[in-house]
Design an enzyme around this catalytic site. Sequence first.
Site, PDB file in Angstrom:
ATOM      1  N   ASP A   1       0.860  -1.345   0.133  1.00 11.57           N
ATOM      2  CA  ASP A   1       0.079  -0.029  -0.080  1.00 11.57           C
ATOM      3  C   ASP A   1       0.793   1.297  -0.048  1.00 11.57           C
ATOM      4  OD1 ASP A   1       1.023  -0.850   2.597  1.00 11.57           O
ATOM      5  OD2 ASP A   1      -0.460   0.688   3.598  1.00 11.57           O
ATOM      6  N   GLU A   2       0.162   2.250  -0.482  1.00 10.38           N
ATOM      7  CA  GLU A   2       0.965   3.499  -0.533  1.00 10.38           C
ATOM      8  C   GLU A   2       2.273   3.901  -0.668  1.00 10.38           C
ATOM      9  OE1 GLU A   2      -1.708   5.693   3.014  1.00 10.38           O
ATOM     10  OE2 GLU A   2      -0.570   4.186   3.603  1.00 10.38           O
TER      11      GLU A   2
END
Length: 504
Positions: free
Chosen positions: A319-320
């Site tokens: 993620d991210e």
Amino acid sequence: MSAYPAETPSPTRATVPFSVIPKPAEVNLSGGTFPLTERTQVLVNPADPELLAIGQYLADHLRPATGYPFPVQAATGALPEGSILLTLSDSDPSLGEEGYELAITPNGVRLSAPHPAGLFWGVQTIRQLLPPSIESSAPQDGPWTLPTGSIRDWPRFAWRGMMLDVSRHFFGPQVIKHLIDLLAYYKMNRLHLHLSDDQGWRIMIHSWPDLARIGGSTQVGGGPGGYYSQEEYADIVAYAQNRYITVVPEIDMPGHTNAALASYAELNCDGVARPLYTGTEVGFSSLCLDKEITYRFVDDVVREIAARTPGPYFHIGGDEAMATPQSDYIAFIERVQGIVQSYGKQMIGWEEIGQAKLLPTSIVQLWHSAVAREAVRQGARVIMSPATRAYLDMKYTPETPLGLHWAGYIEVKDAYDWDPATLVEGIGESDILGVEAPLWTETIQTVADMEWMAFPRLIGIAEIGWSPAVGRDWEEYHLRLGRHSPRLAAMGVNFYRSPQVPWE
Ligand code: ACM
């Protein structure tokens, strides 16, 4: 047959026959009672070690409050009057891996299931059918009666989980075991541990010991942090396994990796170790995807953790990755997928991994966008963790002292009143493996904080994961939930007394 007839216009306390959560698939109560007494035995058939352990678990949970001995014995021949029988014989195979049947008469209890996991979940139903004070650790007054009738029950989804972020703040093995006990009570079968992030690396990797020694030495706010030895991790995994809960380890990469980049200078593109980080920003760190040592690091970490993880999953985060160019990110995920596969595990990643070419066995975890649809198009299955519903770190209301609110405020009703199969267009029932409620811990420092943010929202997520969609309804649920306050209190859980719920 549903537990609560559809024609019941507006349930009141009197029309809720009992308060089992998650709501069982089929219930027929017959109006009588079966009393537990000092002569009640727990009988197990066949007398194999796994079933004896389930019988012992039941007896262990009935003894403290009642003071009765509940001997656990091998079942032979006829069922003696007044006993509780746990059996794999003559059960309906269509109940599946986790389903069970419970038949309670004035003379005894017969709990049957095609597989041991079903017996274990049926034991939780027995606990919840007894008065709340059964959960007390000290002797209480009875009477200890179960309602007579029959229950046939099985889960809607195979994946019913919670995630705990032990990176932003560290929680030791005793806290994790306590949490596992609470997950079991609500028939949740996955515990996802977020073991690494910018602020902390939380498991010893023998081939890279500074990850834990340096990367695990602090946490958000600058406290001492901590990490699990591999023996402690294996002990947590075994404790969970004995409760039919699979631990899912996550090492977040290529972003959220500052703790690793602080521990080993050679993992950085410029060869300079990053300082340890105790703040709460996200998106600034990345592994160096051009260096071969990065892949040796990933291989070693996956190998060592996989060797201590009997469950089939390895979560790679993903993620991210805002500090990683997209084309590099995609190539990285695909290469790591091969590493995870080479150690015999299925890869799980947050929804962003849907940009990469996925194996059909890989799993995506939806959290805040529809990019998981890309993964579904490739045949991957989805774990539903929509931040607006299932993130346990979101504040209940603007007045909630703990937590964040970037995804909104999530009152108890918001966490319950949604359906995984209709929330995101293009992601339907057959695409969905199940539900999981993450608790990120930027603001969560103690077990009391953790319980207060998780309970009671987690209980609603458990019901979403287990109970049939038809017949699930907030107006009825919130009455059952209200009746769990003395149970939670007896178990010592610090929970949020939402004004939406008529607590007992
Ligand atoms: C996430 O909340 N960054 C998965």
